[in-house]
Design a protein around this motif. Sequence first.
Motif, PDB file in Angstrom:
ATOM      1  N   LEU A 189     -18.580 -31.255  12.677  1.00 25.87           N
ATOM      2  CA  LEU A 189     -17.269 -31.870  12.482  1.00 25.87           C
ATOM      3  C   LEU A 189     -16.815 -32.611  13.736  1.00 25.87           C
ATOM      4  N   ALA A 190     -17.134 -32.090  14.909  1.00 26.77           N
ATOM      5  CA  ALA A 190     -16.795 -32.780  16.153  1.00 26.77           C
ATOM      6  C   ALA A 190     -17.552 -34.099  16.261  1.00 26.77           C
ATOM      7  N   LYS A 191     -18.827 -34.072  15.887  1.00 25.27           N
ATOM      8  CA  LYS A 191     -19.617 -35.316  15.908  1.00 25.27           C
ATOM      9  C   LYS A 191     -19.097 -36.297  14.874  1.00 25.27           C
ATOM     10  N   LEU A 192     -18.701 -35.801  13.731  1.00 23.27           N
ATOM     11  CA  LEU A 192     -18.135 -36.662  12.690  1.00 23.27           C
ATOM     12  C   LEU A 192     -16.856 -37.329  13.192  1.00 23.27           C
ATOM     13  N   ALA A 193     -16.042 -36.603  13.911  1.00 29.49           N
ATOM     14  CA  ALA A 193     -14.799 -37.172  14.440  1.00 29.49           C
ATOM     15  C   ALA A 193     -15.097 -38.322  15.392  1.00 29.49           C
ATOM     16  N   THR A 219     -14.400 -37.383   2.753  1.00 27.36           N
ATOM     17  CA  THR A 219     -15.526 -36.991   1.905  1.00 27.36           C
ATOM     18  C   THR A 219     -16.642 -36.415   2.758  1.00 27.36           C
ATOM     19  N   LEU A 220     -16.942 -37.060   3.876  1.00 29.12           N
ATOM     20  CA  LEU A 220     -17.987 -36.548   4.768  1.00 29.12           C
ATOM     21  C   LEU A 220     -17.596 -35.205   5.372  1.00 29.12           C
ATOM     22  N   ALA A 221     -16.329 -35.027   5.677  1.00 28.80           N
ATOM     23  CA  ALA A 221     -15.892 -33.736   6.219  1.00 28.80           C
ATOM     24  C   ALA A 221     -16.055 -32.634   5.176  1.00 28.80           C
ATOM     25  N   ALA A 248     -14.959 -43.872  13.173  1.00 29.12           N
ATOM     26  CA  ALA A 248     -14.651 -45.303  13.094  1.00 29.12           C
ATOM     27  C   ALA A 248     -15.792 -46.115  12.498  1.00 29.12           C
ATOM     28  N   ALA A 249     -17.007 -45.615  12.571  1.00 26.01           N
ATOM     29  CA  ALA A 249     -18.155 -46.390  12.124  1.00 26.01           C
ATOM     30  C   ALA A 249     -18.658 -46.023  10.726  1.00 26.01           C
ATOM     31  N   CYS A 250     -18.106 -45.000  10.113  1.00 24.82           N
ATOM     32  CA  CYS A 250     -18.678 -44.547   8.841  1.00 24.82           C
ATOM     33  C   CYS A 250     -18.294 -45.476   7.686  1.00 24.82           C
ATOM     34  N   ASN A 251     -19.219 -45.635   6.744  1.00 20.59           N
ATOM     35  CA  ASN A 251     -19.003 -46.468   5.562  1.00 20.59           C
ATOM     36  C   ASN A 251     -18.519 -45.662   4.375  1.00 20.59           C
ATOM     37  N   ILE A 252     -18.570 -44.353   4.479  1.00 24.23           N
ATOM     38  CA  ILE A 252     -18.101 -43.460   3.430  1.00 24.23           C
ATOM     39  C   ILE A 252     -16.777 -42.894   3.909  1.00 24.23           C
TER      40      ILE A 252
END
Length: 96
Positions: free
Chosen positions: A26-30, A42-44, A34-38
């Motif tokens: 989750l930290a990496k996702l945060a 939803t990714l979280a 800014a760059a995610c296309n989804i």
Amino acid sequence: MLERLRARYNEPHRVYHTMTHIDDMLAKLALWNAACNIDCDTLAFATLFHDAVYDPRRRDNEEMSARLAVKELGDLGEMPSIISEVAELVRSTAQH
């Protein structure tokens, strides 16, 4: 829902698939947000559920985790399109 997931990730048989693993993801996702296309919510959700069911003796952990996501997110009243995408993302982790 989060307390139930936390209990799963704290099961004594887990070595890697723990809350520490989820927190790290989750930290990496945060950072990647800014760059995610989804949709990042939803990714979280997919991150939270991707190892929710883990039995090292079974081969259907991802499928069972996806089904758990469908149930839990449905109970929360999440949009069906998000639930479907989360389940598909969780299932796709069987190939990693």
